[in-house]
Design a protein around this motif. Structure first.
Motif, PDB file in Angstrom:
ATOM      1  N   SER A  88       0.826  -1.199   0.000  1.00 12.40           N
ATOM      2  CA  SER A  88       0.000   0.000   0.000  1.00 12.40           C
ATOM      3  C   SER A  88       0.874   1.268   0.000  1.00 12.40           C
ATOM      4  N   ARG A 177     -14.054  -1.474  -1.290  1.00 14.34           N
ATOM      5  CA  ARG A 177     -13.694  -0.988   0.049  1.00 14.34           C
ATOM      6  C   ARG A 177     -12.355  -0.255   0.031  1.00 14.34           C
ATOM      7  N   ARG A 273     -10.958   0.868  17.346  1.00 13.64           N
ATOM      8  CA  ARG A 273      -9.685   0.331  16.859  1.00 13.64           C
ATOM      9  C   ARG A 273      -8.966   1.314  15.932  1.00 13.64           C
ATOM     10  N   ASN A 278      -4.131   2.950  13.659  1.00 14.58           N
ATOM     11  CA  ASN A 278      -3.528   3.723  12.572  1.00 14.58           C
ATOM     12  C   ASN A 278      -2.543   4.770  13.070  1.00 14.58           C
TER      13      ASN A 278
HETATM   14  C1  LIG Z   1      -9.946  -0.304   5.428  1.00 15.70           C
HETATM   15  C2  LIG Z   1      -8.581  -0.692   5.860  1.00 15.70           C
HETATM   16  O1  LIG Z   1      -8.207  -1.833   5.837  1.00 15.70           O
HETATM   17  O2  LIG Z   1      -7.801   0.310   6.290  1.00 15.70           O
HETATM   18  C3  LIG Z   1      -6.416   0.103   6.603  1.00 15.70           C
HETATM   19  C4  LIG Z   1      -6.165   0.500   8.024  1.00 15.70           C
HETATM   20  C5  LIG Z   1      -6.891  -0.291   9.038  1.00 15.70           C
HETATM   21  O3  LIG Z   1      -7.445   0.338   9.934  1.00 15.70           O
HETATM   22  O4  LIG Z   1      -6.863  -1.530   8.919  1.00 15.70           O
HETATM   23  C6  LIG Z   1      -5.543   0.988   5.776  1.00 15.70           C
HETATM   24  N1  LIG Z   1      -5.592   0.872   4.324  1.00 15.70           N
HETATM   25  C7  LIG Z   1      -6.602   1.790   3.819  1.00 15.70           C
HETATM   26  C8  LIG Z   1      -4.272   1.303   3.813  1.00 15.70           C
HETATM   27  C9  LIG Z   1      -5.833  -0.476   3.844  1.00 15.70           C
END
Ligand SMILES: CC(=O)O[C@H](CC(=O)[O-])C[N+](C)(C)C
Length: 299
Positions: A88, A177, A273, A278
């Motif tokens: 990513s 998503r 969470r 994050n």
């Molecule tokens: C929707 C998701 O999976 O978000 C990721 C962060 C998390 O809270 O798991 C980040 N990302 C958007 C880079 C996949």
């Protein structure tokens, strides 16, 4: 231009892997609760509801399965989240590099958003099967039966019984998503980083609390648009074969049976969470990037 200002997709890849490990350690317990709440069967009346909410699910999981129950299904993401975040951040770095032939010209918000979206497209290749396996394992414990012994067993059995299509079940919903949410995720983080940097200072000198704040808010905004497709994805990926004809069918069924509120199932667990996970993720990224800039500047 200084090493720190140059976008290096490779450095992003390595630092992104560290970010993924931090994200997982801080966030997996609430992810388990989220998936269990999202996929619990609809009860005929309130008395028979399996989990009445986030705390109830947390309490029942810990009582029945111990604290380790919260870390159920972590094998697949452990092998998947670090590479996923590495890809990513790599895609994001690559998107920025491709759109910025002149490194002294800052990128527009649209270009930053599109760079993030590119990261989302790349990650789907490993996220779709990873999520399919993770959700099946997370749900099986709450259902009382243990059909799969672990992530590898689950992957092999899915592949042996129905081939690669079954392993990749839910790919379209994963793209829906992750592509826009990835764009918003990185855009929010970059905008906040610039906003929080005092006049005359470089963004690379941002303090730890400000990195945590920017990362946490990026995580929350990312989930505001990712949650409805995530609910559809979790239901689609864990449903018995043939239950849904496709993406639209899951949406229609959920809306008909449980109403629009069901698209935000697991809301509390997700948002509880999102901030710490994050925040830890971006802090891990920035620290790893600093280390790489110091020790392998040419990467
Ligand atoms: C929707 C998701 O999976 O978000 C990721 C962060 C998390 O809270 O798991 C980040 N990302 C958007 C880079 C996949």
């Amino acid at each position: 231009m200084g090493e720190e200002a140059r976008v290096s997709p490779l450095k992003n890849f390595v630092a992104g892997g560290v970010a993924g490990a931090c994200l997982l350690l801080a966030g997996h317990p609430l992810d388990t609760i989220k998936v269990r709440l999202q996929t619990q069967p609809k009860a005929p009346c309130a008395q028979y509801v399996l989990y009445r909410g986030t705390y109830d699910c947390f309490r029942k999981t810990v009582t029945k399965e111990g604290v380790l129950g919260l870390y159920k299904g972590m094998g697949a993401p452990l092998a998947g989240v670090a590479p996923m975040m590495a890809i990513s951040f790599f895609g994001f770095g690559l998107g920025k590099q491709l759109q910025q032939p002149d490194p002294n010209k800052p990128l527009t918000h649209t270009q930053i958003f599109l760079s993030g979206c590119l990261g989302g497209v790349f990650t789907t290749v490993i996220v779709a099967p990873g999520e399919r396996i993770k959700c099946l394992l997370q749900v099986q414990a709450s259902g009382g039966s243990s059909r799969y012994a672990g992530p590898v067993d689950c992957a092999i059995r899915l592949y042996k019984t129905q081939g690669i299509r079954s392993v990749y079940k839910g790919t379209v919903l994963t793209l829906i998503r992750d592509v826009p949410s990835n764009g918003l995720y990185f855009l929010t983080y970059e905008v906040l980083k610039n906003f929080l940097t005092p006049e005359g200072q470089s963004v690379s000198q941002l303090s730890t609390p400000k990195i945590l704040l920017a990362g946490g808010i990026a995580g929350i905004l990312n989930w505001t648009i990712a949650l409805p497709p995530d609910v559809l994805k979790s239901n689609f990926q864990t449903a018995p074969d043939g239950k849904y004809r496709g993406v639209v069918d899951v949406l229609r069924t959920l809306l008909r049976e449980e109403g629009p509120k069901s698209l935000y199932k697991g809301f509390n667990a997700v948002f509880l969470r999102a901030f710490p996970a994050n925040a830890a993720c971006f802090l891990g990224f920035e620290m790893a990037l600093k280390g790489l800039n110091a020790f392998v500047p040419s990467l």
